[in-house]
Design an enzyme around this catalytic site. Structure first.
Site, PDB file in Angstrom:
ATOM      1  N   ILE A 273       0.592  -1.557   0.268  1.00 27.59           N
ATOM      2  CA  ILE A 273       0.082   0.318   0.134  1.00 27.59           C
ATOM      3  C   ILE A 273       1.156   1.356  -0.009  1.00 27.59           C
ATOM      4  CG2 ILE A 273      -2.205  -1.192   0.793  1.00 27.59           C
ATOM      5  CD1 ILE A 273      -1.233  -0.011   3.866  1.00 27.59           C
TER       6      ILE A 273
ATOM      7  N   ASP B 117       8.544  15.125  10.285  1.00 27.80           N
ATOM      8  CA  ASP B 117       8.284  14.298   9.016  1.00 27.80           C
ATOM      9  C   ASP B 117       6.738  15.509   8.980  1.00 27.80           C
ATOM     10  OD1 ASP B 117       8.666  14.460   6.392  1.00 27.80           O
ATOM     11  OD2 ASP B 117       9.183  12.268   6.622  1.00 27.80           O
TER      12      ASP B 117
END
Lengths: 159, 345
Positions: free
Chosen positions: B14, B135
């Site tokens: 995924i 991040d």
């Protein structure tokens, strides 16, 4: 020493005073903040503020919260804005109670249990605040939230 | 946390990054899960892999500790039997990442702000536990059960010295001070969140017209050089600009301050927006009428715009012109006029 929150909900915001509460010593103010209800769909706003309160109480390991109780309006009954504030107060109480012991304290109860003057006199007494608090600065508008901490400490003591 | 040898049934891929692949998998205990698998990189020495493996196992431990409604839950970390892979087994978020939403175009303002508020709750919890994410970007924000969650913890650290950690992060979202040698901090996470809000509000097509984003972030002055879609209200721009201030001391200092600023924004019923290569279309619909604004390229460097309202059902009323450019005008002029138009709505 115990870490407590005093919260006064007024209009669309919660005024939050976070303090270390000790017996026979000034309470140490760790934070004085205002958390407004987001201007969004009301249920979504309540959900957000609920999460924010839970987040804060959990992450800062708050041991006890005292929320100022809703008061009946002196004249002419409650307006819609009072009712909306009361809704928000309920959200805040529920959020706090999901994390730690939470009390709801009426202003009248403070007068009965704390000192020999009326609450409003204490709120305006600069010398009183110099003696009773230490730590970070406390906004004058947040004194009521700190007052409910002092009153509860006077009544129940602190850890 | 114990290191488990997991009996995972790995299924579809995924997602894939530089260092790891993410698969959907079935776990006997947790049912459907996502599993991030780290393996030795081509050419990586045994010693380097051993070191990196230890880091990933440590990373899993941090995140498993950071249980929160708005943080993707890490269930456990497992080392493969042969020691040639590390599996971080976590909650499967069926709504996917916000990268897909970003690729599809500008997110409606109300939705973007809701996502941001939810991300703030998760980020506040991480910061409260002395962790930096380092991040924050659309691809690392996931959706599950109608809720936004912070995921992908490859760069999370709790090795904070005086509030700062080593530089890291997606290059478009690296804060000015980090580009210039400073460490990451709560304030650089706030910068990355500001960049994320900007990107979500504008979508990939519009964002890609601003290739200087990274350069401006590095050289300074990003906040004042952002290329705004004109329907984004000034109040929202102010909040995002403050998050992207070059001077980290002028930014919001905590996520709590960001949450308060977001909560103070007025209620904004804004337009849905679609950005095409040569045209931007805004639509707002009431019970009986639709307001439409179209901004299109009229020449090599000229643009024109037109705004009108029309009945939802033909024949239920007339079309009303609400504003338009006086023929083709420059890009700057047309955007200035549209700014004024949207402010008046």
């Amino acid at each position: 020493m115990a870490r407590w929150l005093g919260i006064v909900v007024s209009g669309r915001e919660a005024r939050v005073v976070d303090a270390d509460v000790r017996k026979n010593e000034p309470i140490e103010i760790l934070a004085d903040d205002s958390w407004p209800l987001p201007n969004t769909d009301r249920s979504e706003g309540y959900n957000f503020l609920y999460q924010r309160v839970v987040n804060y109480a959990r992450e800062h390991k708050i041991e006890r919260v005292i929320v100022k109780e809703s008061a009946v309006s002196g004249r002419g009954g409650a307006r819609k804005s009072n009712l909306l504030s009361a809704e928000l107060r309920g959200v805040v109480i529920a959020a706090c109670a999901s994390v730690c012991h939470t009390d709801v304290l009426a202003k009248a109860a403070i007068s009965k249990t704390f000192g020999d003057r009326k609450v409003d006199e204490y709120l305006e007494d600069e010398d009183f605040w110099k003696d009773e608090i230490s730590g970070k600065a406390l906004r004058a508008g947040s004194r009521e939230a700190a007052m409910i901490l002092l009153a509860t400490r006077g009544k129940d003591g602190a850890a | 946390m114990a290191l488990l040898k997991a009996e995972l049934q790995v299924e579809a891929l995924i997602g894939a990054g530089q260092h790891a692949q993410v698969f959907r998998a079935t776990c006997p205990t947790h049912g459907q899960v996502a599993v991030k698998i780290f393996r030795p990189l081509p050419g990586e020495s045994d010693a380097d892999w051993k070191h990196r493996k230890a880091q990933h196992l440590k990373e899993g431990k941090y995140i498993a500790d950071a249980k929160h409604n708005n943080v993707v839950q890490v269930y456990y970390v497992a080392e493969s039997d042969g020691g040639d892979a590390v599996h971080i087994v976590m909650e499967f978020c069926n709504g996917g990442s916000l990268q897909k939403a970003f690729d599809g175009g500008p997110l409606p303002l109300v939705e973007a702000l809701q996502v941001t508020r939810e991300v703030c709750l998760g980020l506040e919890a991480l910061h409260g536990r002395n962790m930096l994410h380092r991040d924050i970007k659309p691809g690392n924000l996931l959706r599950a059960g109608g809720r936004a969650k912070i995921g992908d913890f490859g760069l999370v650290t709790d090795e904070i010295i005086l509030g700062y950690a080593k530089a890291a992060g997606y290059s478009d979202h690296i804060a000015y001070e980090v580009w210039n040698g400073g460490g990451t901090s709560v304030r650089s996470d706030i910068w990355a969140l500001g960049a994320t809000i900007y990107r979500l509000l504008h979508g990939k097509e519009w964002y890609s017209r601003f290739p200087k984003f990274q350069i401006a972030a590095k050289n300074g002055g990003l906040a004042d050089s952002l290329n705004w879609l004109p329907h984004v209200p000034k109040e929202v721009r102010r909040v995002v600009r403050k998050m992207l201030n070059d001077d980290s001391r002028q930014r919001y200092q905590t996520i709590s301050q960001v949450m308060t600023a977001l909560a103070k924004l007025p209620n904004m019923d804004t337009f849905a927006c679609e950005v095409e290569p040569d045209e931007v279309v805004w639509v707002k619909t009431s019970k009986t009428r639709r307001t439409k604004v179209v901004w299109r390229k009229a020449g090599k460097t000229s643009f024109e715009w037109d705004a009108w309202s029309e009945p939802l059902k033909p024949g239920d009323g007339r079309r009303h012109t609400l504003g338009k450019s006086k023929g083709p005008v420059s890009r700057t002029q047309s955007l200035k006029e549209l700014d004024a138009f949207f402010s008046s709505q």
